[in-house]
Design an enzyme around this catalytic site. Structure first.
Site, PDB file in Angstrom:
ATOM      1  N   ASP A 158     -32.411 -48.284  -5.973  1.00 44.57           N
ATOM      2  CA  ASP A 158     -31.132 -46.973  -5.875  1.00 44.57           C
ATOM      3  C   ASP A 158     -29.989 -47.631  -5.957  1.00 44.57           C
ATOM      4  O   ASP A 158     -29.588 -49.015  -5.578  1.00 44.57           O
ATOM      5  CB  ASP A 158     -31.255 -46.185  -4.597  1.00 44.57           C
ATOM      6  CG  ASP A 158     -30.834 -44.902  -4.730  1.00 44.57           C
ATOM      7  OD1 ASP A 158     -30.222 -44.431  -5.728  1.00 44.57           O
ATOM      8  OD2 ASP A 158     -30.930 -43.861  -3.828  1.00 44.57           O
ATOM      9  N   GLY A 159     -28.788 -46.811  -6.199  1.00 45.82           N
ATOM     10  CA  GLY A 159     -27.483 -47.343  -6.205  1.00 45.82           C
ATOM     11  C   GLY A 159     -26.826 -46.245  -5.412  1.00 45.82           C
ATOM     12  O   GLY A 159     -27.174 -45.139  -5.537  1.00 45.82           O
ATOM     13  N   GLU A 209     -26.834 -48.640 -10.100  1.00 45.65           N
ATOM     14  CA  GLU A 209     -28.328 -48.316 -10.451  1.00 45.65           C
ATOM     15  C   GLU A 209     -29.066 -49.263 -11.224  1.00 45.65           C
ATOM     16  O   GLU A 209     -30.061 -49.680 -11.063  1.00 45.65           O
ATOM     17  CB  GLU A 209     -28.547 -46.909 -11.131  1.00 45.65           C
ATOM     18  CG  GLU A 209     -28.074 -45.754 -10.144  1.00 45.65           C
ATOM     19  CD  GLU A 209     -28.865 -45.300  -9.209  1.00 45.65           C
ATOM     20  OE1 GLU A 209     -30.227 -45.935  -9.240  1.00 45.65           O
ATOM     21  OE2 GLU A 209     -28.591 -44.344  -8.609  1.00 45.65           O
ATOM     22  N   ASP A 266     -34.399 -43.214  -9.056  1.00 38.60           N
ATOM     23  CA  ASP A 266     -34.151 -41.901  -9.184  1.00 38.60           C
ATOM     24  C   ASP A 266     -33.062 -41.685 -10.196  1.00 38.60           C
ATOM     25  O   ASP A 266     -32.532 -40.611 -10.392  1.00 38.60           O
ATOM     26  CB  ASP A 266     -33.699 -41.417  -7.637  1.00 38.60           C
ATOM     27  CG  ASP A 266     -32.449 -42.114  -7.127  1.00 38.60           C
ATOM     28  OD1 ASP A 266     -31.737 -42.928  -7.950  1.00 38.60           O
ATOM     29  OD2 ASP A 266     -32.292 -41.819  -6.013  1.00 38.60           O
ATOM     30  N   HIS A 320     -34.061 -38.165  -2.947  1.00 39.12           N
ATOM     31  CA  HIS A 320     -33.767 -37.357  -1.436  1.00 39.12           C
ATOM     32  C   HIS A 320     -34.919 -36.244  -1.373  1.00 39.12           C
ATOM     33  O   HIS A 320     -34.366 -35.171  -0.960  1.00 39.12           O
ATOM     34  CB  HIS A 320     -32.412 -36.672  -1.644  1.00 39.12           C
ATOM     35  CG  HIS A 320     -31.454 -37.846  -1.713  1.00 39.12           C
ATOM     36  ND1 HIS A 320     -30.799 -38.558  -0.818  1.00 39.12           N
ATOM     37  CD2 HIS A 320     -30.657 -37.997  -2.904  1.00 39.12           C
ATOM     38  CE1 HIS A 320     -29.985 -39.485  -1.254  1.00 39.12           C
ATOM     39  NE2 HIS A 320     -29.675 -39.049  -2.476  1.00 39.12           N
ATOM     40  N   ASP A 368     -32.563 -46.177  -1.044  1.00 37.62           N
ATOM     41  CA  ASP A 368     -31.436 -45.254  -1.028  1.00 37.62           C
ATOM     42  C   ASP A 368     -30.362 -46.004   0.365  1.00 37.62           C
ATOM     43  O   ASP A 368     -29.353 -46.364   0.143  1.00 37.62           O
ATOM     44  CB  ASP A 368     -31.494 -43.964  -0.651  1.00 37.62           C
ATOM     45  CG  ASP A 368     -30.284 -43.081  -0.511  1.00 37.62           C
ATOM     46  OD1 ASP A 368     -29.606 -42.956  -1.532  1.00 37.62           O
ATOM     47  OD2 ASP A 368     -30.044 -42.514   0.720  1.00 37.62           O
TER      48      ASP A 368
END
Length: 159
Positions: free
Chosen positions: A14-15, A52, A74, A128, A138
């Site tokens: 994740d970023g 990302e 994501d 999320h 995340d």
């Protein structure tokens, strides 16, 4: 690819970015056999897409030998870019459909090189949405972003 039958390495990436561009971070949560690894990094001036991509790259760079990988992101940008768009970019000399340079081409090229070494199943996961691996990645990305913000807060105007 079935994670258990292929002894796949599971990677969640994740970023995170405050502003776009702005301070950002990336996070990687991976499981190799039964060992869990977590790591993150940051940049004081970046974009969310760069973070990302960097998360995916750093996760793959961690692997020293050829591996079967299931990589969860994501980011539709990452997942669709590496599974669909990249073939046109390669054919067109890293130009997009508008004949413009592909954004973040160096990161895409580095990730593409890793796809030649590993067997990777690129999977999109809704962010999320109570997915444990995504939530950990995340949190790591946010930790990186917060480190970048902390560094910027300590800088004078030339930083």
């Amino acid at each position: 690819m079935d994670a258990k039958s292929n002894n796949a390495v599971i990677i969640y990436t994740d970023g995170a970015c405050s502003g776009n561009p702005g301070p950002g971070g990336w996070g990687v949560f991976m499981t190799i056999d039964s060992v869990r690894k977590k790591f993150f990094g940051y940049s004081v001036n970046t974009t969310n897409n760069q973070m990302e991509l960097l998360a995916a790259l750093r996760g793959l760079e961690y692997l020293e030998t050829q591996s079967n990988v299931i990589l969860y992101t994501d980011s539709k940008y990452v997942q669709q870019g590496i599974t669909n768009w990249i073939y046109t970019w390669l054919k067109n000399g890293w130009k997009n459909s508008k004949k413009e340079d592909v954004k973040n081409a160096q990161l895409w090229q580095a990730i593409y090189q890793k796809t030649l070494m590993h067997t990777i199943d690129w999977r999109w996961v809704k962010g999320h949405a109570n997915n444990e691996g995504n939530m950990i990645a995340d949190a790591l990305a946010v930790q990186g972003r917060d480190k970048a913000i902390e560094i910027l807060a300590g800088c004078d105007k030339d930083c």
